[in-house]
Structure formats: structure tokens, C-alpha cells
Enzyme design. Structure first.
Site, mmCIF file in Angstrom:
data_model
loop_
_atom_site.group_PDB
_atom_site.id
_atom_site.type_symbol
_atom_site.label_atom_id
_atom_site.label_comp_id
_atom_site.label_asym_id
_atom_site.label_seq_id
_atom_site.Cartn_x
_atom_site.Cartn_y
_atom_site.Cartn_z
ATOM 1 N N HIS A 1 74.785 55.474 55.112
ATOM 2 C CA HIS A 1 73.632 55.600 55.726
ATOM 3 C C HIS A 1 73.923 56.118 57.241
ATOM 4 O O HIS A 1 73.344 55.467 58.203
ATOM 5 C CB HIS A 1 72.869 54.285 55.990
ATOM 6 C CG HIS A 1 72.275 53.889 54.748
ATOM 7 N ND1 HIS A 1 71.797 54.790 53.597
ATOM 8 C CD2 HIS A 1 72.193 52.708 54.198
ATOM 9 C CE1 HIS A 1 71.254 54.025 52.769
ATOM 10 N NE2 HIS A 1 71.219 52.893 52.614
ATOM 11 N N HIS B 1 64.004 53.089 54.895
ATOM 12 C CA HIS B 1 64.756 52.050 54.176
ATOM 13 C C HIS B 1 63.501 50.811 54.309
ATOM 14 O O HIS B 1 64.229 49.779 54.700
ATOM 15 C CB HIS B 1 66.283 51.556 54.913
ATOM 16 C CG HIS B 1 67.020 50.953 53.656
ATOM 17 N ND1 HIS B 1 66.643 49.973 52.765
ATOM 18 C CD2 HIS B 1 68.270 51.503 53.232
ATOM 19 C CE1 HIS B 1 67.602 49.593 52.109
ATOM 20 N NE2 HIS B 1 68.464 50.501 52.153
ATOM 21 N N GLU C 1 64.081 54.414 48.206
ATOM 22 C CA GLU C 1 64.383 55.520 49.079
ATOM 23 C C GLU C 1 64.372 56.806 48.378
ATOM 24 O O GLU C 1 65.208 57.156 47.646
ATOM 25 C CB GLU C 1 65.843 55.215 49.627
ATOM 26 C CG GLU C 1 66.262 53.760 50.342
ATOM 27 C CD GLU C 1 67.478 53.317 50.190
ATOM 28 O OE1 GLU C 1 68.496 54.025 50.481
ATOM 29 O OE2 GLU C 1 67.727 52.143 49.499
HETATM 30 C C1 GLA Z 1 70.951 51.029 50.271
HETATM 31 C C2 GLA Z 1 72.603 51.024 49.481
HETATM 32 C C3 GLA Z 1 72.730 49.638 49.198
HETATM 33 C C4 GLA Z 1 72.680 48.867 50.397
HETATM 34 C C5 GLA Z 1 71.365 48.922 51.017
HETATM 35 C C6 GLA Z 1 71.449 48.245 52.299
HETATM 36 O O1 GLA Z 1 70.112 51.012 49.408
HETATM 37 O O2 GLA Z 1 72.266 51.882 48.187
HETATM 38 O O3 GLA Z 1 73.802 49.583 48.545
HETATM 39 O O4 GLA Z 1 73.776 49.159 51.258
HETATM 40 O O5 GLA Z 1 71.174 50.232 51.194
HETATM 41 O O6 GLA Z 1 72.090 46.915 52.381
#
Ligand code: GLA
Length: 395
Positions: A150, A221, A359
Site C-alpha cells: 500500500h 481501504h 478493494e
Molecule cells: C490489504 C492487504 C492485507 C492487509 C490489509 C491491511 O487488504 O491485502 O493483507 O495488509 O490490507 O491490514
């Protein structure tokens, strides 16, 4: 005598009310249920006081959107985040279906950085934090074991965005992610528009331009619980995902590069299944993700107009969320890293799997997988993507 009588009556009253009060607070389930939808909690969601502060020399605030059905969404420019989303449930009573905090400080302190945030410059994972573009290798901060997740150390979720609210339905966040910010090349001008439309749809629209070749993958998110923020497990939510295939991952959650059919796997959500019904199946991909943490290849992946991606129904509320997107992938994450370390708006902790994320985005690690749809953005091109999350009530 009369006076003594009155005093003893008052004392008796106090003892009785203390007794009843302590009995009530003893019932924590009832207390939680009454808190999660209490009028005071719902009105607290528009309290700006925790958001009016300064971060990195820039002012932060809370932005409140409303539509003509009384739905409400709140956002902060700290991380371009959605803080809450109140949609009509049964009997038209409003319910907050997005988990969030009551102040910028709570977001800064949170052990989970991504609640409701705009994610970038590259959403999801990049293997070993490295990618090559035009023969040059770029290195990113490793914030997820041996990978970058991210955006890196200070991704878009920790940045203060410029904000304008053109009308009561929408808020626009902009920022320039400068050349080599977090190791990505090119000055990237980013614009994110969140609109709460009159069909109880939350529209998320992303635009970006660059002055050097770069990689971009923007998403939001939001953590959803369609039974209401903090109302317990999401394992009984019903999910349908319009995906015939998925991208299998290794033990560090990086795609192997293959695209495989979901048939005969716990990732087959072509018909409705609860999140919990197969989450403990003996499946290496589920073990890698510690639950669902997987990219589904949406059926209309090659069609860049809005298409149906998923439907989720809250088992207790009957609230149904329908997701439309023009993106090729959907990361479905079942809140496997939630550990009760942070406290939501309504005073309830973010316990294990009490929220999920869906997402809409490009596939993870696309910069290193030439067979995946490209995430390269060049000068003169315009990055544009749109997703809409629509809420209704299942009768
Ligand atoms: C995304 C990732 C997960 C986790 C979340 C936040 O969805 O794929 O593995 O890191 O973000 O914790």
C-alpha cells in the site's frame, strides 16, 4: 422526623438506582447493541472537533456529505479517508456500515494504518519492494515483511490532502506525490472525488497524471460491517463475487503470476456463500492469507466500463452492498489482522474479523508481472478509475 424520613427515602432511591444501573452495564451485549446505533453515537459522527487540527503544517478537517434520502458520509483529508457511512437499514433507521475513528489522533495512533484511507501510489503488494521501468530499477521501503504494501512507509493514508467540497454530495481530495516520494518516479498529480449519490451509492473516482513514466494503482481501504460498525463477526455475511478466476499467492501474499479458476476452491463466490463457511478449509491459499486475503480476477476485467463486481449482505441488518467497478481486480480481505487494539467511533474495539474490505484495483505486484494488465502511467496519459458501492435493504 419528617426531614429524617425524606433523607432516608433519598438514600434508598440512590441505592436502588445504583443497583439497577450496575445490573444494566453488566449486560455488555445489550450495551454494545444500544451503543452501536444510539442517536447520540450517530450524531457524534458529524462532530468535527477531533479532526480540526494540523498535521505536517497542513490543516485537517471532517467533511460531511448528505444525500436526499438522509444517508450521510463523513471524510477527513488526513489520508483522504472515509470515516463513516450511514445508510438506511430496515425501517429506514440509519446504520453506520464503515468502521472509523473519532479523531485524526486515533488514526495516527492506530496499529492498522489503512482504515477508510485512499491507498497509493501503488495499492497492494510489490514483491521485495522492487520494480523496473525503462531499464531502471526502483527500490521501495519494505513495510510488509520482505515486500512493500500500500505505497510504502508513508503512503497516501498518512498524507494530508487538499480538500474542497463543491456541493453537499461530494468532496474532492487532491495532492501531488512528488518525484521519488516513497521511491516512485515522477511527480504524480492525484485527484480523488467521493460522491454520495441519491441512489445511496458511494462513488469513488480517481484521476492522475505524471511527468515521468511511473506505476499507479489507487483504491480505497474502507472496512465494512454491514450489520453496523463494531457489531461483531463478519463471518455470517453473505458474499457473491463476479469472478471466475483468481491470482494464487505465495506465503508472503505475492501472486505466483498464474491466473487460476475459482471452481472447486473456497474462492468460488459465484453463488452466495457466507464468509465463514469455508474460511477454515484446508487450503494453502487460505493459510497463506490467514483467511481471505486474495485478488479475484473480475469477469469483465478487460472491459474498462463500470461492471458488477460483488454483492455482500449483512446477515442481521439485511443491508446489501453492491459493488461496480471498471478495475480488473478485487482484493477481498476478511479482517484477519484485526486484533482489538484500536477503538472505533462508538467505543467498540476492532476485534478479529469484525470488518472486511473489498478493494477494487489492479492485481498485486503487477509492475513485476508482465502478463497482468499494465499499471504503467506515462506523461500525456490520464489515469482514470471509478468504483461505486451501492447500498439497499434486502426485504
Ligand atoms: C490489504 C492487504 C492485507 C492487509 C490489509 C491491511 O487488504 O491485502 O493483507 O495488509 O490490507 O491490514
Amino acid at each position: 422526623m419528617q426531614f429524617v424520613k425524606q433523607v432516608s427515602l433519598i438514600v434508598l432511591g440512590l441505592i436502588l438506582s445504583t443497583f439497577f444501573f450496575s445490573c444494566n452495564t453488566g449486560n455488555s451485549k445489550e450495551k454494545k447493541d444500544s451503543m452501536k446505533n444510539s442517536a447520540s453515537y450517530l450524531s457524534d459522527l458529524s462532530d468535527k472537533s477531533g479532526f480540526e487540527t494540523t498535521v505536517d503544517g497542513k490543516k485537517t478537517d471532517l467533511y460531511i456529505l448528505k444525500n436526499k434520502n438522509g444517508a450521510m458520509a463523513t471524510f477527513t483529508n488526513y489520508g483522504g479517508r472515509i470515516v463513516s457511512l450511514l445508510v438506511p437499514g430496515k425501517n429506514d433507521s440509519l446504520m453506520n456500515v464503515v468502521c472509523g475513528f473519532k479523531s485524526v489522533e486515533d488514526y495516527q495512533k492506530s496499529t492498522e494504518p489503512y482504515y477508510g484511507a485512499t491507498i497509493g501510489r501503488y495499492g497492494n503488494r510489490i514483491a521485495k519492494g522492487k520494480f523496473s521501468l525503462d531499464g531502471k530499477q526502483y527500490s521501495l521501503f519494505l513495510n510488509n515483511g520482505q515486500n512493500t504494501l500500500h505505497g510504502g512507509k508513508k503512503g497516501f493514508q498518512y498524507q494530508v490532502w487538499d480538500a474542497v467540497q463543491p456541493d453537499s454530495n461530494s468532496v474532492v481530495f487532491t495532492r501531488i506525490s512528488t518525484d521519488m516520494e516513497e521511491g516512485y518516479p515522477g511527480n504524480l498529480k492525484v485527484k480523488v472525488t467521493y460522491t454520495l449519490n441519491n441512489d445511496n451509492g458511494l462513488e469513488m473516482e480517481y484521476e492522475a497524471t505524471t511527468d515521468k513514466n511511473t506505476v499507479v494503482n489507487l483504491t480505497n481501504h474502507a472496512y465494512f460491517n454491514l450489520n453496523g460498525e463494531g457489531s461483531g463477526t463478519i463471518l455470517n455475511h453473505e458474499v457473491k463475487i463476479f469472478a471466475n478466476s483468481y491470482t494464487p499467492i505465495d506465503s508472503t501474499l505475492i501472486p505466483t503470476g498464474k491466473i487460476e479458476p475459482v471452481a472447486n476452491t473456497p474462492f468460488d463466490f459465484r453463488d452466495f456463500h457466507t464468509i465463514g463457511s469455508r474460511i477454515n478449509d484446508d487450503n494453502v491459499q487460505l493459510k497463506n492469507g490467514k483467511g481471505y486475503d486474495i485478488n479475484l480476477v473480475l469477469d469483465s476485467a478487460k472491459n474498462d466500463s463500470l461492471h458488477l463486481a460483488a454483492k455482500v449482505i449483512g446477515d442481521q441488518s439485511g443491508i446489501e452492498m453492491t459493488i461496480y467497478t471498471d478495475q480488473p481486480g478485487l482484493q477481498f480481505y476478511s479482517g484477519n489482522f484485526m486484533a482489538g487494539k484500536n477503538m472505533f467511533n462508538n467505543g467498540i474495539k476492532d476485534d478479529f474479523r469484525t470488518a472486511f474490505a473489498m478493494e477494487t484495483q489492479h492485481y498485486p505486484d503487477s509492475p513485476n508481472e508482465p502478463s497482468f494488465p499494465t499499471t504503467v502511467l506515462k506523461p500525456g496519459e490520464k489515469y482514470h478509475s471509478k468504483s461505486v458501492y451501492v447500498f439497499s435493504v434486502k426485504k
